[in-house]
Scaffold this motif. Structure first.
Motif, PDB file in Angstrom:
ATOM      1  N   LEU A  30      -7.502  12.797  -6.373  1.00 20.65           N
ATOM      2  CA  LEU A  30      -6.713  12.464  -7.553  1.00 20.65           C
ATOM      3  C   LEU A  30      -6.652  13.651  -8.513  1.00 20.65           C
ATOM      4  CD1 LEU A  30      -8.047   8.868  -8.256  1.00 20.65           C
ATOM      5  CD2 LEU A  30      -6.019   9.549  -6.961  1.00 20.65           C
ATOM      6  N   THR A  31      -5.473  14.031  -8.930  1.00 23.27           N
ATOM      7  CA  THR A  31      -5.285  15.113  -9.887  1.00 23.27           C
ATOM      8  C   THR A  31      -5.140  14.541 -11.291  1.00 23.27           C
ATOM      9  OG1 THR A  31      -2.909  15.075  -9.508  1.00 23.27           O
ATOM     10  CG2 THR A  31      -4.203  16.616  -8.181  1.00 23.27           C
ATOM     11  N   ASP A  32      -5.231  15.437 -12.319  1.00 23.80           N
ATOM     12  CA  ASP A  32      -5.133  14.999 -13.710  1.00 23.80           C
ATOM     13  C   ASP A  32      -3.811  14.304 -13.982  1.00 23.80           C
ATOM     14  OD1 ASP A  32      -7.553  16.164 -14.024  1.00 23.80           O
ATOM     15  OD2 ASP A  32      -6.969  17.518 -15.636  1.00 23.80           O
ATOM     16  N   GLY A  33      -3.922  13.234 -14.769  1.00 21.31           N
ATOM     17  CA  GLY A  33      -2.742  12.492 -15.141  1.00 21.31           C
ATOM     18  C   GLY A  33      -3.007  11.000 -15.073  1.00 21.31           C
ATOM     19  N   ILE A  34      -1.975  10.206 -15.305  1.00 22.65           N
ATOM     20  CA  ILE A  34      -2.073   8.747 -15.216  1.00 22.65           C
ATOM     21  C   ILE A  34      -1.861   8.346 -13.755  1.00 22.65           C
ATOM     22  CG2 ILE A  34      -1.099   6.550 -15.951  1.00 22.65           C
ATOM     23  CD1 ILE A  34      -0.214   7.950 -18.530  1.00 22.65           C
ATOM     24  N   ARG A  35      -2.804   7.602 -13.227  1.00 20.46           N
ATOM     25  CA  ARG A  35      -2.731   7.202 -11.823  1.00 20.46           C
ATOM     26  C   ARG A  35      -2.831   5.678 -11.715  1.00 20.46           C
ATOM     27  NH1 ARG A  35      -0.793  11.276 -11.784  1.00 20.46           N
ATOM     28  NH2 ARG A  35      -1.554  13.286 -10.953  1.00 20.46           N
ATOM     29  N   ILE A  36      -1.971   5.078 -10.812  1.00 22.21           N
ATOM     30  CA  ILE A  36      -1.973   3.621 -10.565  1.00 22.21           C
ATOM     31  C   ILE A  36      -2.623   3.398  -9.208  1.00 22.21           C
ATOM     32  CG2 ILE A  36      -0.569   1.561 -10.293  1.00 22.21           C
ATOM     33  CD1 ILE A  36       1.528   2.945 -12.058  1.00 22.21           C
ATOM     34  N   ILE A  37      -3.748   2.691  -9.174  1.00 26.41           N
ATOM     35  CA  ILE A  37      -4.534   2.509  -7.942  1.00 26.41           C
ATOM     36  C   ILE A  37      -4.559   1.029  -7.569  1.00 26.41           C
ATOM     37  CG2 ILE A  37      -6.824   2.769  -6.905  1.00 26.41           C
ATOM     38  CD1 ILE A  37      -7.283   5.161  -8.680  1.00 26.41           C
ATOM     39  N   ARG A  38      -4.409   0.771  -6.250  1.00 27.38           N
ATOM     40  CA  ARG A  38      -4.557  -0.567  -5.696  1.00 27.38           C
ATOM     41  C   ARG A  38      -5.569  -0.518  -4.558  1.00 27.38           C
ATOM     42  NH1 ARG A  38       0.883  -0.349  -7.134  1.00 27.38           N
ATOM     43  NH2 ARG A  38       1.674  -2.193  -8.248  1.00 27.38           N
ATOM     44  N   ALA A  39      -6.272  -1.647  -4.362  1.00 29.36           N
ATOM     45  CA  ALA A  39      -7.273  -1.735  -3.288  1.00 29.36           C
ATOM     46  C   ALA A  39      -6.821  -2.766  -2.251  1.00 29.36           C
ATOM     47  CB  ALA A  39      -8.620  -2.127  -3.864  1.00 29.36           C
ATOM     48  N   GLN A  40      -7.269  -2.545  -1.008  1.00 31.96           N
ATOM     49  CA  GLN A  40      -6.949  -3.474   0.096  1.00 31.96           C
ATOM     50  C   GLN A  40      -8.188  -3.599   0.989  1.00 31.96           C
ATOM     51  OE1 GLN A  40      -3.992  -2.243   3.064  1.00 31.96           O
ATOM     52  NE2 GLN A  40      -3.024  -4.268   2.843  1.00 31.96           N
ATOM     53  N   ALA A  41      -8.564  -4.851   1.308  1.00 31.98           N
ATOM     54  CA  ALA A  41      -9.747  -5.100   2.145  1.00 31.98           C
ATOM     55  C   ALA A  41      -9.328  -5.237   3.615  1.00 31.98           C
ATOM     56  CB  ALA A  41     -10.456  -6.360   1.689  1.00 31.98           C
ATOM     57  N   VAL A  42     -10.174  -4.700   4.509  1.00 29.96           N
ATOM     58  CA  VAL A  42      -9.951  -4.798   5.968  1.00 29.96           C
ATOM     59  C   VAL A  42     -11.239  -5.310   6.591  1.00 29.96           C
ATOM     60  CG1 VAL A  42      -9.341  -3.571   8.067  1.00 29.96           C
ATOM     61  CG2 VAL A  42      -8.339  -2.848   5.870  1.00 29.96           C
ATOM     62  N   ASP A  43     -11.130  -6.503   7.348  1.00 33.18           N
ATOM     63  CA  ASP A  43     -12.359  -7.059   7.939  1.00 33.18           C
ATOM     64  C   ASP A  43     -12.649  -6.385   9.268  1.00 33.18           C
ATOM     65  OD1 ASP A  43     -10.647  -8.173   9.810  1.00 33.18           O
ATOM     66  OD2 ASP A  43     -10.775 -10.209   8.988  1.00 33.18           O
ATOM     67  N   LEU A  44     -13.750  -6.848   9.896  1.00 30.92           N
ATOM     68  CA  LEU A  44     -14.188  -6.232  11.145  1.00 30.92           C
ATOM     69  C   LEU A  44     -13.175  -6.454  12.267  1.00 30.92           C
ATOM     70  CD1 LEU A  44     -17.990  -7.085  11.043  1.00 30.92           C
ATOM     71  CD2 LEU A  44     -16.858  -4.930  10.459  1.00 30.92           C
ATOM     72  N   GLY A  45     -12.345  -7.469  12.105  1.00 35.04           N
ATOM     73  CA  GLY A  45     -11.333  -7.739  13.135  1.00 35.04           C
ATOM     74  C   GLY A  45     -10.061  -6.946  12.914  1.00 35.04           C
ATOM     75  N   GLY A  46     -10.031  -6.136  11.839  1.00 36.75           N
ATOM     76  CA  GLY A  46      -8.871  -5.296  11.549  1.00 36.75           C
ATOM     77  C   GLY A  46      -7.813  -5.986  10.734  1.00 36.75           C
ATOM     78  N   ARG A  47      -8.119  -7.186  10.250  1.00 40.22           N
ATOM     79  CA  ARG A  47      -7.132  -7.883   9.443  1.00 40.22           C
ATOM     80  C   ARG A  47      -7.195  -7.371   7.993  1.00 40.22           C
ATOM     81  NH1 ARG A  47      -9.404 -11.899  12.771  1.00 40.22           N
ATOM     82  NH2 ARG A  47     -10.920 -12.392  11.133  1.00 40.22           N
ATOM     83  N   SER A  48      -6.037  -7.127   7.391  1.00 41.44           N
ATOM     84  CA  SER A  48      -5.953  -6.570   6.043  1.00 41.44           C
ATOM     85  C   SER A  48      -5.528  -7.625   5.029  1.00 41.44           C
ATOM     86  CB  SER A  48      -4.940  -5.411   5.984  1.00 41.44           C
ATOM     87  OG  SER A  48      -5.337  -4.357   6.844  1.00 41.44           O
ATOM     88  N   SER A  49      -6.121  -7.530   3.879  1.00 35.63           N
ATOM     89  CA  SER A  49      -5.741  -8.438   2.792  1.00 35.63           C
ATOM     90  C   SER A  49      -4.495  -7.910   2.097  1.00 35.63           C
ATOM     91  CB  SER A  49      -6.873  -8.528   1.761  1.00 35.63           C
ATOM     92  OG  SER A  49      -7.008  -7.293   1.076  1.00 35.63           O
ATOM     93  N   ALA A  50      -3.951  -8.729   1.253  1.00 34.35           N
ATOM     94  CA  ALA A  50      -2.859  -8.247   0.389  1.00 34.35           C
ATOM     95  C   ALA A  50      -3.428  -7.226  -0.608  1.00 34.35           C
ATOM     96  CB  ALA A  50      -2.238  -9.410  -0.360  1.00 34.35           C
ATOM     97  N   ALA A  51      -2.591  -6.351  -1.098  1.00 33.82           N
ATOM     98  CA  ALA A  51      -3.047  -5.342  -2.067  1.00 33.82           C
ATOM     99  C   ALA A  51      -3.455  -6.014  -3.383  1.00 33.82           C
ATOM    100  CB  ALA A  51      -1.949  -4.330  -2.324  1.00 33.82           C
ATOM    101  N   SER A  52      -4.469  -5.464  -4.006  1.00 33.51           N
ATOM    102  CA  SER A  52      -4.955  -5.985  -5.300  1.00 33.51           C
ATOM    103  C   SER A  52      -3.957  -5.683  -6.411  1.00 33.51           C
ATOM    104  CB  SER A  52      -6.300  -5.351  -5.632  1.00 33.51           C
ATOM    105  OG  SER A  52      -6.116  -3.964  -5.908  1.00 33.51           O
ATOM    106  N   ASN A  53      -4.212  -6.260  -7.569  1.00 34.88           N
ATOM    107  CA  ASN A  53      -3.439  -5.883  -8.749  1.00 34.88           C
ATOM    108  C   ASN A  53      -3.674  -4.397  -9.063  1.00 34.88           C
ATOM    109  OD1 ASN A  53      -2.464  -8.489  -9.121  1.00 34.88           O
ATOM    110  ND2 ASN A  53      -4.229  -9.080 -10.391  1.00 34.88           N
TER     111      ASN A  53
END
Length: 366
Positions: A30-53
């Motif tokens: 990440l470089t200097d500035g305003i940054r918008i970050i979202r998180a996503q969970a992935v289980d052991l089976g490779g299934r991904s959750s929807a992105a967080s707020n």
């Protein structure tokens, strides 16, 4: 479980959570500035959750710097006792953990302006009081390292306190024209233009008090003299110059073997200030020194003497003080007598042969 972090569609970190689902991520992507970050969970089976707020971050790794030094004090000349308020403007809003101070170039003794206000803003204000002896033709700080303290921005970056070179663009001297004049004017000599001699009542004695710089007078300063009875000379003229004139008129009964002021503290009353508003140092030279009135002149005050009284047909060419002289014997061409205070009077006897022996100043010696 794995947690992935995204800025837009770009993955910037991938970490594993602990058994309680808590995770920590470190990234240099990440470089200097305003940054918008979202998180996503992935289980052991490779299934991904929807992105967080989205979470907004400000990335700031840049240290604040000093952009300019000036003063809230307006341009002008300031004397002893004046308060000067320098200002330091940073490149961003800052606070401090150690109060800053600014060392100023003020002659033989440098002044330190201490922090006054401004924490939580980009401009800090400082203050110092001009002291006796401070002097500067154009006030500036001592050098590029004259600002001390610990100052930080909101991200915790420690400010760089290096200043512009004195006199350079963005320096105090460049931004303001503040003259510091805390030099106190002193008395150098006391004298008079009156010739050395013995002076009777009604004689006007003008006394000159010389200072190291021009002085402005308000009110009526007085100079106490060593006469008996004690008398004073009152201020007459000279305001705006380095020489002030005081006047004393000898009164009947005044005496002084060698006219002088009474003591080194004899100059009192009124106000005597220089153009910067500094009060003059009124201490006079020692009464026994060559710079004193008595040391530079030999003026005797003889206000207790009287005008000679002569008989109707005699005159005295050199008599100007004393009591009546004894009758002159017209058969003598010269003679001597004494005044009431012991001074010798020399007289000359003359007569006019054309007017039946009548005495006058145009006659011939007896």
């Amino acid at each position: 479980m794995t947690v992935k972090l995204f800025v837009g569609s770009t993955e910037v970190a991938s970490v594993s959570s602990n058994g309680s689902g808590i995770w920590t991520a470190n990234t240099s992507a990440l470089t200097d500035g305003i940054r918008i970050i979202r998180a996503q969970a992935v289980d052991l089976g490779g299934r991904s959750s929807a992105a967080s707020n989205a979470i907004n971050f400000i990335i700031d790794t840049v240290a604040p710097v000093v952009s300019s030094v000036s003063a809230s004090t307006v341009d002008g000349t300031y004397g002893s006792g004046s308060v000067i308020n320098p200002t330091v403007t940073f490149s961003e809003t800052v606070t401090h953990t150690v109060a800053p101070a600014l060392t100023l170039e003020t002659g033989t003794s440098d002044a330190v302006a201490t922090y006054s206000s401004g924490s939580g803003s980009a401009t800090y204000t400082f203050a110092f009081t001009v002291a006796n002896g401070h002097s500067s033709a154009d006030l500036d700080y001592v050098g590029t390292g004259s600002l001390s303290g610990t100052v930080r921005d909101a991200a915790g970056n420690t400010a760089v306190l290096t200043l512009a070179a004195p006199g350079a663009a963005n320096s105090l001297g460049s931004n303001r024209n503040i003259v510091i004049d805390g030099v106190i004017g002193t008395v150098t000599t006391v004298s008079s233009d009156l010739a050395n001699g013995i002076y009777p009542a009604t004689t006007v004695v003008d006394i000159k008090v010389n200072f190291t710089r021009a002085m402005t007078v308000t009110g009526t300063p007085v100079l106490a003299l060593n006469t008996s009875p004690a008398k004073s000379a009152s201020y007459l003229s000279g305001s705006g110059s380095s020489t002030l004139i005081f006047r004393y008129t000898i009164a009947t009964g005044d005496t002084a073997a060698d006219l002088n002021y009474a003591a080194t503290g004899s100059l009192t009353a009124g106000t005597i200030k220089d153009s910067a508003g500094n009060d003059a140092n009124r201490t006079l030279p020692g009464t026994a020194t060559s710079n004193s009135l008595g040391g530079s002149k030999n003026i005797e005050v003889a206000g207790n003497t009287q005008t000679p009284s002569l008989s109707v047909n005699v005159s005295a060419t050199n008599a100007y003080v004393g009591t009546a002289i004894t009758p002159i014997n017209v058969n003598n061409s010269t003679g001597n007598d004494n005044t009431n205070d012991g001074r010798a009077i020399t007289y000359v006897c003359v007569y006019d042969e054309t007017v039946n022996g009548t005495m006058d100043s145009g006659g011939t010696p007896c």
